[in-house]
Design an enzyme around this catalytic site. Structure first.
Site, short mmCIF file in Angstrom:
data_model
loop_
_atom_site.label_atom_id
_atom_site.label_comp_id
_atom_site.label_asym_id
_atom_site.label_seq_id
_atom_site.Cartn_x
_atom_site.Cartn_y
_atom_site.Cartn_z
N CYS A 188 63.76 39.51 -14.68
CA CYS A 188 63.51 40.09 -13.37
C CYS A 188 63.54 39.08 -12.22
O CYS A 188 63.82 39.44 -11.08
CB CYS A 188 62.17 40.82 -13.38
N HIS B 104 62.06 42.66 -6.53
CA HIS B 104 62.57 43.21 -7.78
C HIS B 104 62.18 44.68 -7.88
O HIS B 104 61.01 45.03 -7.69
CB HIS B 104 62.00 42.42 -8.97
N ASN C 95 65.55 50.38 -13.20
CA ASN C 95 65.23 48.95 -13.22
C ASN C 95 66.34 48.25 -13.99
O ASN C 95 66.42 48.35 -15.22
CB ASN C 95 63.87 48.75 -13.88
#
Length: 334
Positions: A114, A261, A291
């Protein structure tokens, strides 16, 4: 000599997994519940014969075709991924060959999640500043869908597959990426891990084992301790933001756009409110992609650039956090 983002190419797999698809598998979860908790309506999933290098090459081709980038001028290739095709060679070597990059182009794989894009941006800036490269290609690519246990609804609602390719060149005076801040809490790495598929057996929390979670063992069985990751994020992100601002010597009000993120909408909403960031300056763009790990920040940037929202002279705060447990932040002056 900071790195300036010249162009970004994005590649998404054709296969799409919608919330409607997931509710058919998990009837106890409604479409509204999934969207309400995650802010995600659908996510792209790699095909059966589609791997990380395929997505990465797709992103490089998008950069080349949509932005007219001459790949023969690339001096260094950085590929950020946690889902390589093979133990060896690295994905960067595969992409280098498939894209026809010059033999004078260096290659390196960055095994980060991430926070990977901002880490890669920092590495590219260092290469440019040291005069070791004049044009760096930073690729983010992951097929996390291959790591997920099919019965683990908690992670299947969140993660999607994607790749991006960002061209980085020396910035003009007062522009580019600067004020980099990095951090790690390796002692908590087991909160987000893959307990299967590596060379070592064991060494990770017992809770990560699929049988401990009431799951039938799959190939990799990614494990996420959601509360631990959430607590980590709320604890480390606010001080990281302050450190970046201090290093950049700017006030919070001087940041025009905040690009974090894209973990999920619930977490991002908590962070925005805790930091007191105006909603119109805090970019959230994950509803149709989910994501995508290291690709979330460049996807948001590519879309914002396409809409003309990142104008010359404006500043963005970039902040990645998650797997590792690690984080990285910087300011990008456009």
């Amino acid at each position: 000599m900071p790195a300036a983002i010249t162009a970004i190419g994005v590649h998404l797999p054709d296969r799409v997994l919608t919330n409607d698809d997931l509710t058919r598998e998990f009837p106890e979860w409604t479409i509204e519940k999934i969207a309400g908790k995650t802010g995600i309506d659908s996510r792209h999933i790699a095909g059966d014969d589609e791997y990380t290098s395929d997505l990465a090459i797709g992103a490089v081709r998008a950069l080349e075709q949509q932005h007219g980038v001459d790949l023969s001028t690339i001096d260094h290739l950085i590929v950020c991924t946690q889902t390589p095709d093979h133990l060896m060679p690295g994905v960067s070597s595969i992409v280098h060959g498939a894209a026809g990059l010059p033999s004078s182009c260096g290659t390196v794989d960055l095994a980060l999640g991430c926070s990977g894009f901002v880490h890669g941006l920092g590495l590219a800036s260092a290469l440019l500043d040291a005069g070791q490269a004049a044009r760096v290609l930073l690729v983010t690519a992951d097929t996390y869908s291959r790591l997920l246990n099919p019965a683990d609804r908690g992670v299947r609602t969140i993660f999607g597959d994607a790749a991006t390719a960002t061209l980085l060149e020396p910035a003009a005076q007062g522009r580019g990426a600067h004020a980099f801040v990095y951090g790690s809490e390796g002692a908590g790495a087991g909160a987000l891990c893959v307990p299967r598929g590596g060379l070592r057996s064991g060494g990770l929390p017992m809770a990560a084992a699929p049988e401990q979670r009431g799951l039938r063992e799959s190939r990799f069985d990614l494990y996420m301790d959601g509360p631990a990751v959430f607590d980590f994020t709320l604890r480390v992100v606010p001080p990281a933001v302050e450190q970046v601002l201090i290093k950049a010597q700017v006030e919070r009000g001087a940041i025009d756009t905040w690009v974090f993120h894209q973990a999920n909408r619930f977490m991002l909403g908590h962070l925005r409110r805790k930091l007191g960031i105006p909603e119109d300056r805090f970019l959230i763009d994950l509803a149709d992609v989910g994501n995508t790990v290291s690709s979330t920040i460049p996807i948001v940037l590519a879309r914002a650039l396409g809409r003309g929202e990142l104008t010359s002279g404006s500043r963005s705060m970039l902040l990645g956090f998650g797997v590792g447990l690690a984080w990285a932040g910087a300011v990008m002056a456009w």
